[in-house]
Design a protein around this motif. Structure first.
Motif, PDB file in Angstrom:
ATOM      1  N   LEU A  22       0.858  -1.181   0.000  1.00 18.77           N
ATOM      2  CA  LEU A  22       0.000   0.000   0.000  1.00 18.77           C
ATOM      3  C   LEU A  22       0.897   1.234   0.000  1.00 18.77           C
ATOM      4  O   LEU A  22       1.906   1.283   0.705  1.00 18.77           O
ATOM      5  CB  LEU A  22      -0.894  -0.017   1.242  1.00 18.77           C
ATOM      6  N   HIS A  23       0.540   2.230  -0.786  1.00 13.05           N
ATOM      7  CA  HIS A  23       1.342   3.453  -0.822  1.00 13.05           C
ATOM      8  C   HIS A  23       1.379   4.057   0.581  1.00 13.05           C
ATOM      9  O   HIS A  23       0.335   4.156   1.250  1.00 13.05           O
ATOM     10  CB  HIS A  23       0.740   4.454  -1.815  1.00 13.05           C
ATOM     11  N   GLY A  49      -7.478  -2.912   0.481  1.00 16.42           N
ATOM     12  CA  GLY A  49      -6.410  -1.953   0.247  1.00 16.42           C
ATOM     13  C   GLY A  49      -5.753  -2.306  -1.069  1.00 16.42           C
ATOM     14  O   GLY A  49      -6.369  -2.227  -2.126  1.00 16.42           O
ATOM     15  N   ASN A  50      -4.497  -2.738  -0.993  1.00 16.32           N
ATOM     16  CA  ASN A  50      -3.830  -3.208  -2.202  1.00 16.32           C
ATOM     17  C   ASN A  50      -4.480  -4.508  -2.674  1.00 16.32           C
ATOM     18  O   ASN A  50      -4.844  -5.372  -1.873  1.00 16.32           O
ATOM     19  CB  ASN A  50      -2.348  -3.454  -1.915  1.00 16.32           C
ATOM     20  N   TYR A  90      -7.489   1.276  -9.182  1.00 17.79           N
ATOM     21  CA  TYR A  90      -6.424   1.898  -8.402  1.00 17.79           C
ATOM     22  C   TYR A  90      -5.993   1.018  -7.238  1.00 17.79           C
ATOM     23  O   TYR A  90      -4.898   1.180  -6.700  1.00 17.79           O
ATOM     24  CB  TYR A  90      -6.862   3.281  -7.917  1.00 17.79           C
ATOM     25  N   HIS A  91      -6.851   0.065  -6.877  1.00 18.24           N
ATOM     26  CA  HIS A  91      -6.466  -0.908  -5.852  1.00 18.24           C
ATOM     27  C   HIS A  91      -5.238  -1.704  -6.302  1.00 18.24           C
ATOM     28  O   HIS A  91      -4.390  -2.073  -5.480  1.00 18.24           O
ATOM     29  CB  HIS A  91      -7.610  -1.894  -5.586  1.00 18.24           C
ATOM     30  N   ASN A  92      -5.162  -1.982  -7.595  1.00 17.29           N
ATOM     31  CA  ASN A  92      -4.072  -2.808  -8.125  1.00 17.29           C
ATOM     32  C   ASN A  92      -2.710  -2.139  -7.998  1.00 17.29           C
ATOM     33  O   ASN A  92      -1.677  -2.788  -8.200  1.00 17.29           O
ATOM     34  CB  ASN A  92      -4.330  -3.142  -9.599  1.00 17.29           C
ATOM     35  N   TYR A  93      -2.722  -0.860  -7.649  1.00 13.58           N
ATOM     36  CA  TYR A  93      -1.471  -0.107  -7.532  1.00 13.58           C
ATOM     37  C   TYR A  93      -1.262   0.434  -6.112  1.00 13.58           C
ATOM     38  O   TYR A  93      -0.409   1.282  -5.882  1.00 13.58           O
ATOM     39  CB  TYR A  93      -1.471   1.033  -8.557  1.00 13.58           C
ATOM     40  N   GLY A  94      -2.080  -0.076  -5.176  1.00  8.25           N
ATOM     41  CA  GLY A  94      -1.908   0.268  -3.767  1.00  8.25           C
ATOM     42  C   GLY A  94      -2.268   1.689  -3.408  1.00  8.25           C
ATOM     43  O   GLY A  94      -1.731   2.246  -2.445  1.00  8.25           O
TER      44      GLY A  94
END
Length: 272
Positions: A22-23, A49-50, A90-94
């Motif tokens: 997760l970012h 999240g991610n 956008y979940h796929n990119y954390g």
């Protein structure tokens, strides 16, 4: 307010915010929202999240059937929960989160947007949404088509096309700090003195202080009168001096006591 759900318990339930994929900015802001809501008696659970591409495909497959050529056919519109294929969320990119709310007893998770568990005449769900928005998140409930009410995302200005092309938001060198409630000194609170009562105590102390001051003046006068005599008695002079010094010490202690009473009543000390 007294919290029905303990913070330590809620922290454990929100373990998804600890995912290293997760970012960090998203994780930090997520924790801040969960904590702020908890302090207001709203109990947020981060449910997603991610998310990996495989997990995204499983979600996209709900209500759909994948054909041999890789295309998809809708089989049940009511079961569809996402229009995002793997790599299109956008979940796929954390950088996205999904959330829900706990009931005050912590026994159930709800997506009811009309609840007002903390009884402040506001919808808990929308209070949480505003907390996310205040920290730079976009809310899926604002989308014109296929509204996603439990979804928030922080795009950092990147489109899905850019992310699919390999571009990524920078990840600052930061350690995600999980908020913690301030520890209240209950014993100290028990001994707080109401201001009105403190004023009465201080008035009594001040009266005693003035009494000591008058006694000092009397000893000073007696010392001066004795010192002016031709046959002055050194023993008496010493006695008057010691008595005056003892009274000055008492005055100082009374002044310090008055300041302590002021402090425990929330007032500033007279000499501050």
């Amino acid at each position: 307010m007294d919290m029905a759900i303990a913070w330590d318990w809620l922290k454990q339930k929100n373990f998804r915010l600890n995912d290293p994929n997760l970012h960090p900015v998203v994780a930090q802001r997520g924790w801040e929202v969960v904590f702020e809501a908890w302090r207001k008696g709203i109990y947020v659970l981060i449910t997603q999240g991610n998310r990996t591409f495989k997990e995204q495909e499983e979600i996209y497959a709900k209500g759909r059937r994948k054909n041999p050529d890789g295309s998809w056919t809708v089989v049940n519109k009511k079961e569809i929960v996402s229009n995002a294929k793997p790599g299109e969320s956008y979940h796929n990119y954390g950088i996205a989160l999904d959330f829900a709310l706990y009931t005050p007893d912590g026994k159930q998770v709800t997506w009811d947007m009309n609840t007002d568990f903390n009884k402040n005449h506001k919808k808990d769900w929308m209070e949480v949404v505003q907390m996310f928005k205040a920290r730079g998140f976009e809310w899926g409930g604002d989308w014109r088509s296929f509204k996603d009410y439990p979804h928030v995302q922080m795009t950092f200005g990147f489109s899905i096309a850019q992310l699919k092309a390999g571009k990524r938001p920078s990840r600052p060198a930061m350690v995600v700090q999980v908020p913690e409630p301030k520890i209240t000194d209950k014993k100290k609170e028990e001994y707080m003195i109401p201001v009105a009562k403190a004023d009465k105590i201080i008035a009594l102390i001040q009266a005693k202080w003035k009494e000591k001051d008058e006694q000092i003046k009397q000893y000073q006068k007696m010392w001066q009168e004795e010192n002016a005599k031709p046959d002055k008695c050194q023993q008496k002079l010493d006695e008057y001096h010691r008595a005056a010094e003892a009274l000055r010490k008492d005055k100082k202690e009374l002044g310090e006591l008055a300041d302590e009473v002021r402090k425990v009543s929330g007032r500033r000390a007279a000499n501050n």
